[in-house]
Design an enzyme around this catalytic site. Sequence first.
Site, short mmCIF file in Angstrom:
data_model
loop_
_atom_site.label_atom_id
_atom_site.label_comp_id
_atom_site.label_asym_id
_atom_site.label_seq_id
_atom_site.Cartn_x
_atom_site.Cartn_y
_atom_site.Cartn_z
N TYR A 10 -23.88 -3.25 -2.73
CA TYR A 10 -25.19 -3.31 -1.91
C TYR A 10 -25.61 -2.12 -1.48
O TYR A 10 -26.63 -1.34 -1.46
CB TYR A 10 -25.46 -4.22 -0.97
N GLU A 28 -34.55 15.74 16.82
CA GLU A 28 -33.99 15.96 15.63
C GLU A 28 -35.03 16.06 14.37
O GLU A 28 -34.78 15.71 13.29
CB GLU A 28 -33.15 14.36 15.58
#
Length: 219
Positions: free
Chosen positions: A124, A78
Amino acid sequence: MPALPVEARLREQLCDLAASLYARGLTHGSTGNISARTADGGLLVSPTGSSFGRLDPARLARFDATGRQVEGDRPTKEMPLHRAFYDTRDGTGAVVHLHSCHSVALSTLPTDTPQDWLPPVTPYALMQLGQVTLLPYFRPGDEAMGDAVRGLNGTRAAVMLANHGPVVAGRTPDAACNAVEELEATARLALMLRGLPARMIPETEIPALTRVHRIAWET
């Protein structure tokens, strides 16, 4: 005991963070990959086929500032994802990619807002991630994933790969790992609340919360 050199500490930190994510079930088997920028502009990257629970600091793939691998095992397939964030988002010091259960499950469900995929359940995630874009499914390792991230022109600190997993960039390894954990926790809440008349963060509050993230990123 003498202090470890800066890069040795970074190697240990990456392996410790990965082991913590693995121990708490945020990734499994040989899934997930993590990288960090070194002081000289190079990269340390987890090897392909490695388990987050058993990373060896000495075997992390090491790239120099030109992008040439100079030591360590073969890196994760990746790499296009990681490079895309480092190349397009100023200040990126670390990138983490997980195959976390709840975020993957949420990515398989229909959405009308792929550019702003993660529901504003709590403040958050907005503060740590900003908006999260859902990218379509790509075969693992496909360079097109990196192209898709580059197409965002550095406007996202996090993306969700459909049917695959989240990818998050942070200024530091700690920041990237904290943020990807917040993404997974928010996805879990979104699944728990799906179909219920849940109260989300008011739309009027969202710009200020995402600005907090951007200001923290830019300082």
